[in-house]
Structures are given as structure tokens and as C-alpha cells.
Enzyme design. Structure first.
Site, PDB file in Angstrom:
ATOM      1  N   LYS A   1      55.680  30.177   9.248  1.00  0.00           N
ATOM      2  CA  LYS A   1      57.220  29.671   9.484  1.00  0.00           C
ATOM      3  C   LYS A   1      57.188  29.111  10.845  1.00  0.00           C
ATOM      4  CE  LYS A   1      61.008  29.267   6.884  1.00  0.00           C
ATOM      5  NZ  LYS A   1      60.965  29.285   5.408  1.00  0.00           N
TER       6      LYS A   1
ATOM      7  N   GLY B   1      77.133  27.215   0.807  1.00  0.00           N
ATOM      8  CA  GLY B   1      75.969  26.282   1.625  1.00  0.00           C
ATOM      9  C   GLY B   1      75.959  25.124   0.655  1.00  0.00           C
ATOM     10  N   TYR B   2      75.853  23.767   1.289  1.00  0.00           N
ATOM     11  CA  TYR B   2      75.747  22.667   0.878  1.00  0.00           C
ATOM     12  C   TYR B   2      74.597  21.807   1.583  1.00  0.00           C
ATOM     13  CZ  TYR B   2      78.027  19.605  -2.800  1.00  0.00           C
ATOM     14  OH  TYR B   2      78.174  18.704  -4.047  1.00  0.00           O
ATOM     15  N   GLY B   3      73.733  22.065   1.886  1.00  0.00           N
ATOM     16  CA  GLY B   3      72.522  21.475   2.456  1.00  0.00           C
ATOM     17  C   GLY B   3      71.839  21.057   1.251  1.00  0.00           C
ATOM     18  N   ASN B   4      70.409  20.924   1.389  1.00  0.00           N
ATOM     19  CA  ASN B   4      69.569  20.271   0.442  1.00  0.00           C
ATOM     20  C   ASN B   4      69.837  21.299  -1.123  1.00  0.00           C
ATOM     21  OD1 ASN B   4      66.916  20.892  -0.990  1.00  0.00           O
ATOM     22  ND2 ASN B   4      66.566  18.715  -0.225  1.00  0.00           N
ATOM     23  N   ALA B   5      69.322  22.535  -0.712  1.00  0.00           N
ATOM     24  CA  ALA B   5      69.463  23.340  -1.792  1.00  0.00           C
ATOM     25  C   ALA B   5      70.770  23.526  -2.600  1.00  0.00           C
ATOM     26  CB  ALA B   5      69.061  24.841  -1.418  1.00  0.00           C
ATOM     27  N   GLY B   6      71.879  23.732  -1.903  1.00  0.00           N
ATOM     28  CA  GLY B   6      73.103  24.107  -2.239  1.00  0.00           C
ATOM     29  C   GLY B   6      73.685  22.704  -3.020  1.00  0.00           C
TER      30      GLY B   6
HETATM   31  N1  GLU Z   1      61.209  26.030   3.712  1.00  0.00           N
HETATM   32  C1  GLU Z   1      60.800  26.111   2.202  1.00  0.00           C
HETATM   33  C2  GLU Z   1      60.939  27.596   1.922  1.00  0.00           C
HETATM   34  O1  GLU Z   1      61.544  28.331   2.551  1.00  0.00           O
HETATM   35  C3  GLU Z   1      59.847  25.449   1.673  1.00  0.00           C
HETATM   36  C4  GLU Z   1      58.430  25.735   2.329  1.00  0.00           C
HETATM   37  C5  GLU Z   1      57.471  24.806   1.906  1.00  0.00           C
HETATM   38  O2  GLU Z   1      57.649  23.792   1.069  1.00  0.00           O
HETATM   39  O3  GLU Z   1      56.399  24.836   2.416  1.00  0.00           O
HETATM   40  O4  GLU Z   1      60.384  28.123   0.716  1.00  0.00           O
END
Ligand code: GLU
Length: 420
Positions: free
Chosen positions: A110, A222-227
Site C-alpha cells: 500500500k 461514502g459516495y466515491g468509486n465504491a459507494g
Molecule cells: N485499493 C484497492 C483495495 O484496497 C484496490 C487495490 C488494487 O487494485 O491493487 O483493494
């Protein structure tokens, strides 16, 4: 939703505690446990960036590689004002477990930069993204460590990074990063993959519980990509009614449900979900405590704690965010009979399609969106089943079961490599 200052420490402690519990149950070798408690490597960088007003601003950034026993490190980059090395360490270890639960030939990493993209111009963001990747230099690479989007990082940022890295290497090496735009080696279906994977899990969970989802209520924090994609897909794939959503500006509620297109248009125009016509403003706490079939925490970590867990009324919590529930809250919810789909599994659709993107980049041949979705569905179902089986074998809740699946696989790889 704002994070408490202690939140970074909470996630690091949470990650450590979760590993400890799983290790105790499977009687993990003590050397293997010590290896898994800490990241294998981390890099701290100081990044000078020229701002639009001519001044130079110094940013701090990190990249943590938790464990690559099963394959190259994989995990997103976060641009957030509250970023800390401890948050990044916790998130890197969660990536090791996530890729392992999904049985992807990858490890966990990360990255993060302490910055506030909301107050930066496009030019400043581009210069920061390129400078960050230049500083990481040979720490990354398609066979070493492959970043991706995460909180406040976008396909455009991935594109700048792919370009900068390719210039550094003197050849196009787009496989160094995933979550890229389609025109630059991205994968069809990567955009909504995190939410889509979560929906497949919710469908399996509802079936296990004998719960009907058609017309049932959902709330999304949350209303970003996932939300936002969860909003679209909860309606499209599960036939649910999304009665509440939130973003950093606040939470809104309408018992009749929100239409995805209309709300998205409002958010694009006004910059937030607040003030959407026909919606009542509610507090973030009220949103989390609504009487819904499925609650999707899709923002940041540590939002469900021992303080609000007793008041949660959702039947299923689908963790699209990383680490939204603290261990104390976990125990309370488990005793209340709430079915939690843990982050390692629930939001793993993103990294799974990232893996598909890596495969396509290496292969130089690209799949249709339908093919990506079918392969994702198969992967999610297989992982869901593996977790369900472990939870029955060991009589433990899903999160611990997911850890057991993941830790066993990583430990086996480390053993085979002769690391312990
Ligand atoms: N950031 C996303 C996660 O937490 C995707 C990570 C990725 O695609 O490598 O799973």
C-alpha cells in the site's frame, strides 16, 4: 465523514489483533507469525512539488510492502490529509490477506501521500503523482510491486504514473500500475469492480440467510468509486432500494429510495450528495443505524465502533471500505447476529480485476467486459465459499474465517520458499 485522530492507530492495532487471533486458532509457527506481523519492506519519501503560485511544497509519502511470498506486492495509493505510516502498514497487510483470500498470485502493499487533493489543482496533482513515482523508483515494477487507485486517487492519476514510470524505464511498461484508463491498458470492468464484487457477496450472503433482497432497503456510507457504484449495482443486480447515502458533506435520506442517475448528476454538478431534491438531511450516525437489510460502509476505516455498534440495525454489513468496523464492534455485532461480509472478501473485486488487468497487460490481449464480469463472479463465489467453509469448520465468524484462509495460504508459500 471525518476520521478521529486515533483512527490510524486503531487500524494498525486492529490488523495486528486480527492476525493474532487467526494465528492462535491455526497454531501458526511462531517464526511465521513474527514474519507476518511486520511489513517486509517500507520506503518513506519526501517529495518537493512546485505549486501553481510558484512556491515549493514538501509532501511526505510512503510505500509499504507487507509480504510477497505468494507473488508481487499489490495494493492502492491513497492521497489523504490524514494519511499516516500506521494506516498504510495496516492497509498493506490487509492487501496480503485480500489477495490470498481471493487466491491471486500476489502479495500485499500500500502507498500513501499526505495531501489534500480537494485543495490542489490538476497540474499540482499531476506533478505530485509523477514526483511520488520518481521517488519510489526501482522499489516498484510489474514483477515487484504494482500500485492501483484507492482513496482519492483516480484512473487519470494512474495514467500519469504509468507514463512517468515508462519514461523512467525507457519503454512502455503500463503493467506497473492498474486501474488505468481503458485507452492506456486498463481493463474493461475495473471501474465498478469493487462494488460489483461486493454485490456478488451480498447475493451469496442473502441466500445463506434466506433473505429476499428484491425491494429491500440499503444504506451506503461514502459516495466515491465504491459507494456510488454500489448504488447503481444494488438496484441493477439485486433489485434493492437505496434509501440513504452520504459523502464528506453529509448524509441524505428518502424512504422511497434514490435514483442513481439523478443523484450522480446532482453530485457532479454540486460536488456533493447534500441538498438533493426530495431528500432529508440526516446525521452520519443516523445513516449507520437505519433499519436496512444491507448497510454498505464504503468510505474510511473505523466508523463502526463499540459506541455505535449496539445501535446498528442492518441485517448484513457489506464492507466495501477497508477496516470500517473495529474489533470491539465486531464482537458486539456478531453477538447481535449481524452478518458481516468482511472487507478482505467484500471489496476484493477491485484487486481481482486489477489482477485481470495485469494479466491482460502481460498478454497484450484484452477481454470483453462480459468476460471480466463472469471471471470476477466466479472468483468471488469461490472465495465466499472458502470463507464460509472455514467459518463452519472452526465455528468462527466470517472475518476470522477469512483470515484463516488467507494466513494459511501465505504461511504455506513462506514455508515452501524456506522462509521459516
Ligand atoms: N485499493 C484497492 C483495495 O484496497 C484496490 C487495490 C488494487 O487494485 O491493487 O483493494
Amino acid at each position: 465523514m471525518n476520521r478521529s485522530p486515533q483512527s490510524a492507530q486503531i487500524s494498525y492495532n486492529t490488523a495486528q489483533k486480527q492476525l493474532q487471533e487467526a494465528a492462535a486458532i491455526i497454531k501458526l509457527d511462531s517464526a511465521a507469525y513474527e514474519l507476518l506481523r511486520c511489513p517486509l519492506r517500507e520506503l518513506h519519501v519526501t517529495i518537493p512539488v512546485k505549486m501553481d503560485n510558484g512556491s515549493i511544497k514538501i509532501f511526505q509519502g510512503f510505500r509499504v510492502q507487507h509480504n510477497d511470498a505468494r507473488g508481487p506486492n499489490k495494493g492502492g495509493i491513497r492521497f489523504h490529509p490524514d494519511e499516516t505510516i500506521d494506516t498504510v502498514r495496516a492497509l498493506a497487510s490487509w492487501m496480503t490477506w485480500k489477495t490470498s483470500v481471493m487466491d491471486l498470485p500476489l502479495g500485499g502493499g500500500k502507498g500513501g501521500v499526505i495531501c489534500n487533493p480537494k485543495t490542489m489543482s490538476t497540474g499540482e496533482l499531476e506533478r505530485l503523482s509523477r514526483a511520488y513515482i520518481r521517488q519510489l523508483g526501482s522499489f516498484l515494477g510489474p514483477q515487484k510491486d504494482i500500485p492501483a487507485p484507492d482513496v482519492y486517487t483516480t484512473p487519470q492519476i494512474m495514467a500519469w504514473i504509468a507514463d512517468e514510470y515508462s519514461i523512467m524505464q525507457g519503454k512502455n511498461l503500463f503493467g506497473v500500475i492498474t486501474g488505468k484508463p481503458l485507452a492506456l491498458g486498463g481493463s474493461a470492468g475495473r471501474g465498478d469492480a469493487t462494488a460489483r464484487g461486493g454485490m456478488y457477496c451480498v447475493r451469496e450472503a442473502a441466500e445463506a440467510l434466506g433473505l429476499s433482497l428484491a425491494g429491500a432497503r440499503a444504506a451506503i456510507q461514502g459516495y466515491g468509486n465504491a459507494g456510488s457504484n454500489a448504488h447503481k449495482l444494488a438496484i441493477e443486480l439485486l433489485g434493492m432500494k437505496v434509501i440513504a447515502v452520504s459523502d464528506s458533506s453529509g448524509s441524505i435520506y428518502n424512504p422511497d429510495g434514490f435514483r442513481y442517475e439523478a443523484l450522480m448528476m446532482h453530485k457532479k454538478k454540486s460536488g456533493s450528495v447534500s441538498g438533493f431534491p426530495g431528500a432529508a438531511a440526516i446525521s452520519d450516525k443516523e445513516l449507520l443505524e437505519l433499519d436496512v437489510s444491507v448497510l454498505f460502509p464504503a468510505a474510511l476505516d473505523s466508523v463502526i465502533t463499540k459506541t455505535n455498534a449496539p445501535d446498528i440495525r442492518a441485517k448484513i454489513i457489506a464492507e466495501l471500505a477497508n477496516g470500517p468496523i473495529t474489533p470491539e464492534a465486531d464482537a458486539i455485532l456478531y453477538n447481535k447476529g449481524v452478518y458481516i461480509i468482511p472487507d478482505l472478501l467484500c471489496n476484493a473485486g477491485g484487486v481481482t480485476v486489477s489482477y485481470f488487468e495485469m494479466v491482460q497487460n502481460a498478454y497484450g490481449y484484452y477481454w470483453e467486459e462480459e468476460q471480466v464480469q463472469q471471471r470476477l463472479e466466479h472468483k468471488m463465489k469461490t472465495a465466499f465459499l472458502a470463507v464460509q467453509q472455514k467459518s463452519q469448520t472452526y465455528k468462527v465468524h466470517n472475518r476470522l474465517a477469512a483470515y484463516i484462509v488467507a494466513v494459511e495460504r501465505v504461511a504455506e508459500a513462506m514455508k515452501l520458499r524456506g522462509w521459516y
